[in-house]
Design a protein around this motif. Structure first.
Motif, PDB file in Angstrom:
ATOM      1  N   PRO A   7     -50.055  26.653 -28.460  1.00 16.99           N
ATOM      2  CA  PRO A   7     -51.098  25.653 -28.184  1.00 16.99           C
ATOM      3  C   PRO A   7     -52.293  25.821 -29.133  1.00 16.99           C
ATOM      4  CG  PRO A   7     -50.380  26.711 -26.159  1.00 16.99           C
ATOM      5  CD  PRO A   7     -49.756  27.471 -27.287  1.00 16.99           C
ATOM      6  N   ASN A   8     -52.789  24.669 -29.619  1.00 17.36           N
ATOM      7  CA  ASN A   8     -53.888  24.720 -30.575  1.00 17.36           C
ATOM      8  C   ASN A   8     -55.190  24.275 -29.919  1.00 17.36           C
ATOM      9  OD1 ASN A   8     -55.436  24.847 -32.872  1.00 17.36           O
ATOM     10  ND2 ASN A   8     -54.750  22.854 -33.650  1.00 17.36           N
ATOM     11  N   SER A   9     -55.692  25.078 -28.979  1.00 18.80           N
ATOM     12  CA  SER A   9     -57.046  24.820 -28.510  1.00 18.80           C
ATOM     13  C   SER A   9     -57.642  26.142 -28.041  1.00 18.80           C
ATOM     14  CB  SER A   9     -57.089  23.755 -27.416  1.00 18.80           C
ATOM     15  OG  SER A   9     -56.380  24.176 -26.298  1.00 18.80           O
ATOM     16  N   SER A  10     -58.974  26.142 -28.007  1.00 16.88           N
ATOM     17  CA  SER A  10     -59.696  27.383 -27.741  1.00 16.88           C
ATOM     18  C   SER A  10     -59.304  27.986 -26.399  1.00 16.88           C
ATOM     19  CB  SER A  10     -61.202  27.106 -27.767  1.00 16.88           C
ATOM     20  OG  SER A  10     -61.924  28.271 -27.437  1.00 16.88           O
ATOM     21  N   ASN A  11     -59.006  29.282 -26.417  1.00 17.22           N
ATOM     22  CA  ASN A  11     -58.664  30.035 -25.216  1.00 17.22           C
ATOM     23  C   ASN A  11     -57.387  29.571 -24.517  1.00 17.22           C
ATOM     24  OD1 ASN A  11     -59.502  32.364 -24.069  1.00 17.22           O
ATOM     25  ND2 ASN A  11     -61.422  31.563 -23.270  1.00 17.22           N
ATOM     26  N   LYS A  12     -56.590  28.753 -25.208  1.00 14.25           N
ATOM     27  CA  LYS A  12     -55.327  28.296 -24.621  1.00 14.25           C
ATOM     28  C   LYS A  12     -54.142  28.918 -25.349  1.00 14.25           C
ATOM     29  CE  LYS A  12     -56.690  25.292 -21.467  1.00 14.25           C
ATOM     30  NZ  LYS A  12     -57.841  26.131 -21.121  1.00 14.25           N
ATOM     31  N   GLY A  13     -54.349  29.256 -26.614  1.00 11.31           N
ATOM     32  CA  GLY A  13     -53.259  29.818 -27.390  1.00 11.31           C
ATOM     33  C   GLY A  13     -53.626  31.163 -27.952  1.00 11.31           C
ATOM     34  N   TRP A  14     -53.923  31.212 -29.232  1.00 13.47           N
ATOM     35  CA  TRP A  14     -54.160  32.510 -29.874  1.00 13.47           C
ATOM     36  C   TRP A  14     -55.614  32.797 -30.186  1.00 13.47           C
ATOM     37  CZ3 TRP A  14     -56.409  32.897 -34.693  1.00 13.47           C
ATOM     38  CH2 TRP A  14     -56.504  31.706 -35.441  1.00 13.47           C
ATOM     39  N   TYR A  15     -56.497  31.784 -30.113  1.00 18.95           N
ATOM     40  CA  TYR A  15     -57.874  32.021 -30.548  1.00 18.95           C
ATOM     41  C   TYR A  15     -58.884  31.526 -29.521  1.00 18.95           C
ATOM     42  CZ  TYR A  15     -58.292  27.033 -31.550  1.00 18.95           C
ATOM     43  OH  TYR A  15     -58.350  25.673 -31.418  1.00 18.95           O
TER      44      TYR A  15
END
Lengths: 680, 214
Positions: free
Chosen positions: B134-142
């Motif tokens: 997932p590409n959103s804050s605090n949902k994937g890797w960052y």
């Protein structure tokens, strides 16, 4: 004679005197030696000799109190942040908080007799906000037949002028004071276009009149007005372009307290008091060479009528009861248009019973109920025991519950930041409607699971336990210790409820967090020889978010190494607790003075490192680079009687010029000042 | 504590090893070599458009098998396993590439992932609706900090990949900035923009097709 004048000004002792009468702890006058909860008193003499101008100056030197610079000068008591400490002037609460912080720099200490500090939850007597404690500023007595005039000049063109006047005319007591305070501000970074602290001007006026009406009745009123203006010249760097804005911030505040008192031979005392206070803040900024700007208006009104009645039932039993109604209103364009009125009404009552069983054992029980219009009602009990096995030793244990009502911001805020990521924050009462509006306008992307949890906010509550001893070795030395623990729940935090199509996040408020603060406070006082007084204090503080503690125990919390960037599991000892808390704070104060009024002081104030912000992505304070450095600040002062009616003092704050530009912007470095007073 | 535990188990192993020595030969287990890569550009900022920072819009492709960047001319092949553009990470599978790749985010340390758990579900890219990572804050890797405007990889997030050819790899992203150094929160916007979108990560690739990372 100077000494006489001096003694008048600073009549009470700088050390804890067990005979000192304190009113804040029980809302009745009690000597310090008979109070079962942690209390500290700062005398006007200590304030004068420390060269303090504003309330935060003197509080910063007290054990277990930390001044935190965020939306003004706020304080931390027993590890609880500024929004959880009630600030009173002569028993009446001050309003005008920004983001929960009441800026203590707006309160002058030039017209006060003493400051009483009660630690631990005190909502059983005072209601909302009294979770960490209560700070009561007691102004100069009326009817003293003295006048003093003071002028001070210090670095950064700091000027403080003060006039205090107190008279007795037949059966009327009068007191009046005027204070003017200004500074041209300062820049911590050389060549910076924007000042760290902007130029400001503040003024305060006080007037109180008390009239004895026969032998039992007394009536009176106090009026206080406070105004400040801060110049604003703000430069914002936005992707390479600098946007300059110019404007001002104006705050006005007034308090009016009329009362009628009946007092019969100490058997029964009843007081009917009205209180009206208003706070009016305006901030306006205009962007230079372009259109646009910022216009923020906030207007708060707080009105209260209260009766308190104290009965001395027998020699060993005292009963106090009280009841009141409050109406609060706010108008602000932070919520809606500046003309929309938001209101809350509160009705409350409280009772307190104090029972002495023998000369050695006393207990006090208290209970308060607050019924609120805008949020859930709260019961706040408190119980305290005192045991005095000998004249030298005093043991106290108390447990109380405290609460803080959701504020208007948490209920009604409607804020969208267009500059940083277009995020929005909506108060819990308006969030659902705002989401509907965004959805209808096709601006809403998706909502999170938390939307289902949006509901009426409950007050934040705490339970606090204090257990302490006071050991008086001799008239020259005393030792105190107090262990405390506060458990907070329903703490209000912001969390994401939805995302906008442009990527912006939408936040609202929830009763989600549980936290704890616990520690030990130690104090020692020792008189050395005839002239020197030594005071030492220390606080150990541990704080934590309870959810985080659970996650760490389950092995679900990770941190990233500074050396190789790899993640590893966090241990309980690696967790730095709540931000802005120092584990160790201490102070050491020497004070030498002789009978002629010459004095000198040197005070060492220590604060260990404190967490500032997360850098390794886990949202917590843990890594060494996430802390600001601990430091010692040294303040010194000298005082000399000049001639009859004249006295002078001078001092240097922050003698060794300690600075921490990013984390202590409110500390300008070494600051010298000189202060002259004329007393007649 | 961790170190002493390792030493402890090493000593225990030594005792067992000595005890067994006379009877049987020790089994040699080949351990996967862990590789660290840094400075992988991910559509670095080339300028500002309407005040917003933009890159050239290109993904950088990477192969775990060869431990090298794959030219974008090979984007329609199974020569690459993962590609990065800004904070977006795609896998060679789903609608992102012709391979059988996928991924999921594992919560734990890199060393915790000793094998791909048997019940693992590899998510596949379904651009632009959803991505395996997932590409959103605090949902994937960052996590993105709106105050400091910095991107920080969340510690304890391991990206477990199925490669284009159906093998397995695990990845821990270490940093998102040039030289593996996150600029200070007080750094200028220009400095934060200029140095961002450079991945540093460590990975282990299992070439034998099994799900083990030992």
């Amino acid at each position: 004679m100077t000494t006489v004048a001096y003694a008048q000004r600073g009549g009470d002792s700088s050390q804890t005197n067990l005979d000192e009468v304190v009113v804040t702890a029980t809302r009745t006058p009690r000597s310090m030696g008979n109070i079962a909860i942690p209390v500290a008193v700062i005398s006007s003499k200590t304030i004068y000799q420390s060269g303090s101008l504003r309330l935060h100056d003197i509080l910063a030197e007290q054990t277990g109190i930390q001044v935190i610079d965020n939306f003004g000068k706020g304080i931390q008591v027993q590890g609880l942040s500024s929004e959880y400490t009630l600030i009173l002037i002569d028993g009446e609460p001050l309003i005008g908080r920004t983001a929960g912080v009441l800026d203590l720099s707006k309160i002058t200490v030039k017209n006060i007799r003493k400051i009483e500090i009660v630690k631990g939850p005190s909502s059983s007597l005072y209601g909302s906000e009294a979770m960490g404690g209560v700070i009561n500023i007691i102004t100069d007595r009326a009817g003293q037949n003295k006048t003093d005039l003071g002028l001070r000049y210090g670095r950064f063109n700091t000027v403080d002028g003060n006039l205090n006047f107190s008279r007795r005319l037949n059966k009327t007591d009068l007191a009046a004071s005027l204070n003017y305070n200004q500074s041209k501000g300062y820049s911590l970074k050389p060549n910076a276009v924007q000042k760290t602290v902007e130029p400001f001007r503040r003024s305060t006026q006080n007037l109180s009149v008390h009239q004895q009406l026969g032998s039992y009745w007394k009536a009176g009123a106090s009026f206080r007005a406070n105004a400040s203006q801060i110049d604003n010249t703000i430069f914002v760097q936005n992707l390479g372009t600098t946007i300059a804005s110019k404007g001002f911030e104006k705050n006005k505040e007034y308090n009016f307290t009329p009362y009628l008192q009946f007092n019969k031979e100490q058997k029964i005392k009843s007081i009917l008091r009205g209180y009206l206070t208003g706070f009016n803040a305006v901030q306006q900024l205009a962007v230079k060479n372009a259109t646009g700007g910022y216009d923020d208006r906030f207007k708060q009104l707080f009105a209260r009528v209260e009766n308190q009645t104290d009965w001395q039932i027998t020699e060993n039993a005292a009963f106090t009861s009280g009841a009141g109604i409050v109406r609060e209103t706010v108008r602000s364009n932070r919520y809606d248009t500046a003309s929309t009125l938001r209101t809350n009404s509160i009705a409350y009552f409280f009772v307190q019973h104090e029972q002495k069983f023998s000369s050695k054992f006393t207990w006090i029980g208290g209970l308060r109920f607050d019924a609120n219009q805008a949020y859930a009602s709260v019961w706040s009990p408190k119980i305290a025991f005192q045991f005095k096995p000998s004249g030298k030793l005093k043991l106290n244990v108390s447990y109380g519950r405290g609460f803080k009502a959701p504020d208007f911001r948490q209920l009604y805020l409607n804020f969208t930041n267009l500059a940083a990521g277009a995020y929005s924050v909506f108060g819990s009462e308006v969030a659902v409607n705002e989401l509907k509006r965004l959805s209808a306008a096709q601006l809403l992307d998706q909502t999170t699971a938390l939307v289902g949890n949006l509901s009426a906010l409950k007050p934040e509550v705490s339970g606090g336990l204090n257990a302490g001893i006071v050991y008086t070795l001799s008239a020259k030395s005393q030792f105190t210790a107090n262990v405390f623990r506060n458990d907070l729940k329903n703490m209000i935090v912001t969390d994401i409820i939805a995302f906008k199509k442009n990527g912006g996040q939408i936040y609202s408020y929830f009763n989600l967090k549980r936290a704890l603060t616990q520690g030990v406070e130690l104090g020692a006082q020792q008189k050395i020889g005839q002239w020197i007084q030594l005071n030492a204090g220390y606080q150990f503080l541990y704080t934590a978010d309870k959810e985080v503690l659970q996650s760490i125990k389950k092995g679900e919390v990770f941190q990233r190494s500074l050396t190789n960037g790899q993640a590893y599991r966090m241990s309980l000892s690696g967790y730095g607790g709540l931000p802005n808390r120092s584990r160790h704070t201490a102070n050491l104060k020497f004070n030498a003075e002789n009978a002629k009024g010459y004095f000198s002081t040197i005070r060492f104030i220590y604060r260990s490192r404190w967490g500032t912000s997360d850098l390794d992505g886990n949202g917590l304070i843990n890594r060494s680079d996430e802390y600001a450095k601990g430091y010692v600040q040294v303040n010194a002062s000298v005082g000399l009687p000049l001639a009859s009616h004249w006295k002078c003092m001078a001092g240097i704050d922050n003698l060794f010029n300690y600075k921490d530009i990013p984390f202590l912007p409110g500390n300008p470095g070494r600051t010298a000042y000189i202060d002259i007073q004329f007393i007649f | 504590m961790r170190i002493s535990r390792i030493i402890g188990s090493a000593m225990l192993a030594l005792v067992i090893f000595q005890a067994c020595e006379k009877n049987e030969a020790p089994v040699v287990v080949a351990t996967l070599t862990e590789k660290t890569v840094s400075g992988i550009p991910a559509d670095t900022i080339v300028g500002l458009v309407n005040g917003q920072p933009v890159g050239a819009g290109k993904f950088t492709f990477f192969s775990f098998e060869t431990n090298a960047v794959v030219p974008s001319t090979d984007s329609n092949s199974v020569k690459w396993d993962v590609a990065v553009r800004g904070t977006a990470i795609i896998t060679n599978g789903g609608n992102s590439g012709p391979g059988v790749g996928g991924a999921f985010v594992y919560v734990g340390t890199f060393d915790d992932v000793k094998a791909v758990p048997k019940d693992s579900v590899f998510r596949q890219d379904n651009a632009p609706v959803s991505y395996a990572v997932p590409n959103s804050s605090n949902k994937g890797w960052y996590v993105y900090n709106p105050v400091s405007m910095l991107i920080t990889p969340v510690p304890g997030r391991v990206l477990v990949f199925k490669t284009a050819k159906g093998k397995y790899a695990k990845v821990e992203i270490l940093n998102y900035y040039k030289g593996g150094i996150t600029p200070a929160a007080t750094a200028t916007d220009a400095e934060k923009l200029k140095n961002q979108r450079y991945y540093s990560f460590r990975f282990a690739y299992q070439a034998d097709g099994t799900m083990n990372f030992k």
